[in-house]
Scaffold this active site. Structure first.
Site, PDB file in Angstrom:
ATOM      1  N   HIS A  70      -3.577   6.706   3.007  1.00 56.39           N
ATOM      2  CA  HIS A  70      -4.050   5.681   2.560  1.00 56.39           C
ATOM      3  C   HIS A  70      -5.027   5.536   2.849  1.00 56.39           C
ATOM      4  O   HIS A  70      -5.754   5.138   3.786  1.00 56.39           O
ATOM      5  CB  HIS A  70      -3.031   4.801   2.526  1.00 56.39           C
ATOM      6  CG  HIS A  70      -3.667   2.757   2.368  1.00 56.39           C
ATOM      7  ND1 HIS A  70      -3.866   3.230   1.326  1.00 56.39           N
ATOM      8  CD2 HIS A  70      -3.162   1.986   2.821  1.00 56.39           C
ATOM      9  CE1 HIS A  70      -3.860   1.527   0.959  1.00 56.39           C
ATOM     10  NE2 HIS A  70      -3.867   0.537   2.185  1.00 56.39           N
TER      11      HIS A  70
ATOM     12  N   CYS B 137       0.668  -0.926  -0.020  1.00 54.58           N
ATOM     13  CA  CYS B 137      -0.337   0.288  -0.220  1.00 54.58           C
ATOM     14  C   CYS B 137       0.922   0.982  -0.312  1.00 54.58           C
ATOM     15  O   CYS B 137       0.732   1.674  -0.418  1.00 54.58           O
ATOM     16  CB  CYS B 137      -1.206   0.187   0.733  1.00 54.58           C
ATOM     17  SG  CYS B 137      -1.802  -1.608   1.637  1.00 54.58           S
TER      18      CYS B 137
ATOM     19  N   ASN C  58     -10.269   0.085  -0.006  1.00 57.14           N
ATOM     20  CA  ASN C  58      -8.343  -0.513  -0.299  1.00 57.14           C
ATOM     21  C   ASN C  58      -8.322  -1.005  -1.477  1.00 57.14           C
ATOM     22  O   ASN C  58      -7.793  -1.825  -1.730  1.00 57.14           O
ATOM     23  CB  ASN C  58      -8.381  -0.979   1.112  1.00 57.14           C
ATOM     24  CG  ASN C  58      -6.592  -0.569   1.414  1.00 57.14           C
ATOM     25  OD1 ASN C  58      -6.061  -0.259   0.416  1.00 57.14           O
ATOM     26  ND2 ASN C  58      -5.841  -2.032   2.457  1.00 57.14           N
TER      27      ASN C  58
HETATM   28  N1  ACO Z   1     -18.909  -9.327   7.916  1.00 52.48           N
HETATM   29  C1  ACO Z   1     -19.775  -9.959   9.627  1.00 52.48           C
HETATM   30  N2  ACO Z   1     -18.310  -9.728  10.126  1.00 52.48           N
HETATM   31  C2  ACO Z   1     -16.594 -10.114  10.437  1.00 52.48           C
HETATM   32  C3  ACO Z   1     -16.907  -9.568   8.920  1.00 52.48           C
HETATM   33  C4  ACO Z   1     -17.305  -9.580   8.440  1.00 52.48           C
HETATM   34  N3  ACO Z   1     -16.906  -8.478   6.522  1.00 52.48           N
HETATM   35  N4  ACO Z   1     -15.036 -10.015   8.900  1.00 52.48           N
HETATM   36  C5  ACO Z   1     -14.784 -10.558  10.386  1.00 52.48           C
HETATM   37  N5  ACO Z   1     -15.876 -10.118  10.535  1.00 52.48           N
HETATM   38  C6  ACO Z   1     -16.154 -10.284  12.287  1.00 52.48           C
HETATM   39  C7  ACO Z   1     -14.997 -11.463  12.834  1.00 52.48           C
HETATM   40  O1  ACO Z   1     -15.182 -12.700  12.570  1.00 52.48           O
HETATM   41  C8  ACO Z   1     -14.884 -11.178  14.483  1.00 52.48           C
HETATM   42  O2  ACO Z   1     -15.930 -12.406  15.517  1.00 52.48           O
HETATM   43  P1  ACO Z   1     -15.534 -12.849  15.872  1.00 52.48           P
HETATM   44  O3  ACO Z   1     -15.525 -12.211  17.261  1.00 52.48           O
HETATM   45  O4  ACO Z   1     -16.586 -13.778  16.536  1.00 52.48           O
HETATM   46  O5  ACO Z   1     -14.373 -13.976  16.107  1.00 52.48           O
HETATM   47  C9  ACO Z   1     -16.095  -9.865  14.928  1.00 52.48           C
HETATM   48  O6  ACO Z   1     -16.321  -9.870  12.929  1.00 52.48           O
HETATM   49  C10 ACO Z   1     -14.808  -9.220  14.752  1.00 52.48           C
HETATM   50  O7  ACO Z   1     -13.627  -9.371  14.143  1.00 52.48           O
HETATM   51  P2  ACO Z   1     -12.407  -7.838  14.529  1.00 52.48           P
HETATM   52  O8  ACO Z   1     -11.246  -8.349  13.472  1.00 52.48           O
HETATM   53  O9  ACO Z   1     -12.050  -7.871  15.758  1.00 52.48           O
HETATM   54  O10 ACO Z   1     -13.307  -6.837  13.463  1.00 52.48           O
HETATM   55  P3  ACO Z   1     -12.546  -5.471  13.903  1.00 52.48           P
HETATM   56  O11 ACO Z   1     -13.601  -4.662  14.359  1.00 52.48           O
HETATM   57  O12 ACO Z   1     -10.709  -5.557  13.801  1.00 52.48           O
HETATM   58  O13 ACO Z   1     -12.726  -4.958  11.818  1.00 52.48           O
HETATM   59  C11 ACO Z   1     -11.371  -4.870  10.288  1.00 52.48           C
HETATM   60  C12 ACO Z   1     -12.338  -5.543  11.399  1.00 52.48           C
HETATM   61  C13 ACO Z   1     -12.703  -4.187   9.485  1.00 52.48           C
HETATM   62  C14 ACO Z   1     -10.345  -5.996   9.410  1.00 52.48           C
HETATM   63  C15 ACO Z   1     -10.283  -4.138  10.856  1.00 52.48           C
HETATM   64  O14 ACO Z   1      -9.398  -4.677  12.055  1.00 52.48           O
HETATM   65  C16 ACO Z   1      -9.426  -3.470   9.605  1.00 52.48           C
HETATM   66  O15 ACO Z   1      -9.272  -2.054   8.799  1.00 52.48           O
HETATM   67  N6  ACO Z   1      -7.753  -3.991   9.927  1.00 52.48           N
HETATM   68  C17 ACO Z   1      -7.075  -3.728   8.803  1.00 52.48           C
HETATM   69  C18 ACO Z   1      -7.104  -3.615   7.945  1.00 52.48           C
HETATM   70  C19 ACO Z   1      -6.591  -2.724   6.807  1.00 52.48           C
HETATM   71  O16 ACO Z   1      -6.554  -2.214   6.761  1.00 52.48           O
HETATM   72  N7  ACO Z   1      -5.987  -3.841   5.924  1.00 52.48           N
HETATM   73  C20 ACO Z   1      -5.164  -2.865   5.063  1.00 52.48           C
HETATM   74  C21 ACO Z   1      -4.493  -1.973   6.087  1.00 52.48           C
HETATM   75  S1  ACO Z   1      -2.494  -2.543   4.859  1.00 52.48           S
HETATM   76  C22 ACO Z   1      -2.812  -2.116   3.881  1.00 52.48           C
HETATM   77  O17 ACO Z   1      -3.455  -2.177   2.538  1.00 52.48           O
HETATM   78  C23 ACO Z   1      -2.316  -3.696   2.889  1.00 52.48           C
END
Ligand code: ACO
Length: 323
Positions: free
Chosen positions: A250, A110, A280
């Site tokens: 980003h 990214c 993203n």
């Molecule tokens: N729909 C519904 N539920 C979901 C989904 C989905 N698409 N994805 C995950 N869940 C569930 C998980 O399984 C979890 O359930 P559980 O508690 O029963 O295990 C619950 O939602 C919470 O999951 P978390 O991972 O804790 O949720 P969080 O609030 O952290 O949000 C997210 C997840 C959006 C992926 C967040 O962690 C995030 O944005 N992380 C950064 C990701 C990112 O930006 N990556 C790229 C950056 S670097 C680059 O751009 C290469």
């Protein structure tokens, strides 16, 4: 300094509601609440990284008044090239007919466009080039696991292009900053299918050649690293937050963007956000956002813009430019 921008995305828009239809246990509400994303563009038949990169590049070249023959260098930031060999930049060079250009990729996920800009700046300072095309482009839809709700809802396809020329006294790059931490690589990576463990039927079946991510850990690192990058950008340019007219971070997640803006003491009305419409798009996200910001009149001559990126590697960095 940046003298022209352009962007291109595949035609097909994929809305959050459509994931349910392909068997993903998710909802529009969950995706919007956690990420701010409403939709993304997804490449269809005949659309390639090269085709969207070329479309974005031709737009940027037209704005800058630069022909393919005038390009000295093409730098492409991508983690989803059309082929693993040769580089995406070489394929783009051929598509543009930029026969004089030196072409190579930057592998910084990214942060790819931001790294590419800093490589371009160094190449110019060394006297190696006068006119450089820097592109961030991704077809992430082709490398994400469409059965994994943790990742498939986050990413989109697109390309953003910029033409870079030598700075003048009044305009150009005011500060740059780049960092990496490879010790955290396996929080966001494609575990198999590369040279260490070449593709097998088993790898294909289990999908371990596709993007795998520990979302929560990536989130924490992204917030911390982008805060670091903001501080360094301001220090390097000897500016305060008040001097920044526009922050273009980003576009991974609106919550990461808000945390970065808060740390920078930049109010959200001075932050460019389009993650809702594109998801993203990794290396493409900042140049697409910049192109839209210019089209909307939010970047004009004299505007001071701060760019901040974070990505797999981990890689992160920042840059301040006076337009
Ligand atoms: N729909 C519904 N539920 C979901 C989904 C989905 N698409 N994805 C995950 N869940 C569930 C998980 O399984 C979890 O359930 P559980 O508690 O029963 O295990 C619950 O939602 C919470 O999951 P978390 O991972 O804790 O949720 P969080 O609030 O952290 O949000 C997210 C997840 C959006 C992926 C967040 O962690 C995030 O944005 N992380 C950064 C990701 C990112 O930006 N990556 C790229 C950056 S670097 C680059 O751009 C290469």
């Amino acid at each position: 300094m940046i003298t022209g921008t352009g962007h291109a995305v595949p035609k097909r828009v994929f809305r959050n509601e459509e994931f349910v239809g392909i068997g993903i246990d998710t909802s529009d509400e969950w995706i919007r609440d956690r990420t701010g994303i409403r939709q993304r563009h997804i490449a269809g038949e005949g659309e390639t990284l090269t085709s969207i990169s070329a479309e974005a590049s031709l737009k940027a070249m037209a704005v800058a008044g630069v022909t393919a023959a005038e390009l000295d260098m093409i730098i492409v930031g991508t983690c989803s090239p059309d082929r693993l060999l040769p580089s995406a930049a070489a394929e783009l060079q051929a598509a543009l007919g930029a026969t004089r250009a030196v072409a190579f990729d930057v592998g910084a996920a990214c942060s790819g466009w931001l790294y590419g800009m800093q490589v371009a700046e160094g190449m110019m300072a060394a006297g190696n080039a006068e006119t450089i095309l820097v592109v961030g482009a991704e077809l992430l839809s082709r490398i994400v696991n469409w059965k994994d709700r943790n990742t498939c809802v986050l990413f989109g396809d697109g390309a953003g292009a910029t033409i870079v020329k030598r700075s003048t006294k009044q305009r150009g790059i005011l500060s740059t900053y780049m960092r990496s931490d490879g010790a955290l690589a396996n929080l966001l990576y494609r575990p198999k299918g590369g040279a260490a463990e070449p593709m097998t039927q088993q790898i294909l079946d289990e999908g371990s050649h596709l993007v795998s991510m520990q979302g929560r850990d990536v989130f924490k690192n992204a917030v911390r690293s982008m805060a670091d990058a903001v501080d360094r950008a301001l220090d390097g340019a000897k500016l305060s937050a008040n001097d920044i007219d526009l922050l273009i971070p980003h576009q991974a997640n609106v919550r990461i963007i808000e945390a970065t803006a808060k740390h920078a003491s930049v109010s959200m009305d001075k932050v460019f956000v389009n993650v809702d419409r594109f998801g993203n798009t990794s290396a493409a996200s900042i140049p697409i956002a910049l192109d839209e910001a210019i089209a909307q009149g939010r970047v004009k001559e004299g505007t001071i813009v701060m760019f901040v990126a974070f990505g797999a590697g981990f890689t992160w960095g920042s840059m301040v430019e006076r337009f």
